[in-house]
Scaffold this motif. Structure first.
Motif, short mmCIF file in Angstrom:
data_model
loop_
_atom_site.label_atom_id
_atom_site.label_comp_id
_atom_site.label_asym_id
_atom_site.label_seq_id
_atom_site.Cartn_x
_atom_site.Cartn_y
_atom_site.Cartn_z
N GLY A 29 128.10 -3.03 110.57
CA GLY A 29 127.13 -1.94 110.61
C GLY A 29 127.37 -1.05 111.81
O GLY A 29 128.31 -1.27 112.59
N VAL A 78 122.04 1.70 103.35
CA VAL A 78 122.48 0.36 102.95
C VAL A 78 123.52 0.52 101.85
O VAL A 78 123.26 1.15 100.83
CB VAL A 78 121.31 -0.49 102.41
N LEU A 90 125.67 -1.38 106.88
CA LEU A 90 124.33 -0.91 107.24
C LEU A 90 124.41 0.14 108.34
O LEU A 90 125.21 0.01 109.27
CB LEU A 90 123.47 -2.08 107.73
#
Length: 205
Positions: A29, A78, A90
């Motif tokens: 992420g 997401v 993410l």
């Protein structure tokens, strides 16, 4: 409600590194924004999977615990695997307590069972919009916006402009637009039955 999750700084990047992370049960992420540079992170897949199943997690200020330090962030994106139950990536945005944020907040519909259109006219509540974008300071962000349909009759609707916003919160909408949020409709079969019942006495005469 305290919504927090754990992450660690990610040093290795690229397709191969991300693939290895996912195989080890981690999710790559990034957290960006504010007066800091973007930071690559990775998160335990099982932990974040269960967090994402909570509606409130998508529309709240979150606490990111990164290597022992805490930051306030918003979930911005997401990426899911097209057919596996797997999170691929993410995106989180840092939050400044003094700057207004834009975020989509879910709508919670109440009193549907006592609405005249349902209780007396046999209608069905139709949710046209299930979330609305709002603008507010982080401290004023609501978990949801309540929509009360207790006075709604069949064939009538509640528009966006009629929603009651909490203090410090305003709806973000295009100028001149006032879309329908919820309406009550009579099922086709029920409408046909009513029409037939109305015509029946006239046929006997």
């Amino acid at each position: 409600m305290l919504l927090e999750f754990n992450a660690q700084a990610r040093t290795l990047q690229g397709t191969g590194a991300s693939r290895r992370l996912r195989k080890s049960g981690r999710v790559p992420g990034v957290v960006y924004g504010g007066d800091k540079a973007a930071q690559a992170i990775d998160i335990d897949h099982n932990e974040i999977w269960h967090k994402l199943r909570q509606e409130v997690f998508h529309a709240s200020i979150l606490t990111l615990k990164l290597d022992g330090a805490a930051e306030s962030v918003l979930l911005r994106d997401v990426q899911m695997h097209p057919f596996k139950r797997q999170i691929l990536h993410l995106d989180f945005q840092r939050v400044d307590a003094k700057q207004a944020i834009h975020l989509k907040v879910p709508l919670h519909f109440i009193n549907s069972e006592i609405a005249p259109g349902v209780k007396l006219q046999g209608g069905i509540v139709s949710h046209v919009i299930n979330e609305v974008e709002v603008k507010c300071l982080p401290a004023d962000l609501p978990d949801f916006i309540e929509v009360d349909v207790k006075d709604l009759s069949a064939g009538h609707s509640i528009h966006l402009s009629a929603l009651v916003m909490p203090k410090g919160v305003e709806v973000v909408a295009h100028k001149g637009e006032d879309p329908v949020v919820v309406t009550i409709v009579i099922p086709r079969g029920a409408a046909s039955d009513e029409a037939a019942a109305a015509e029946a006495p006239a046929e006997k005469k």
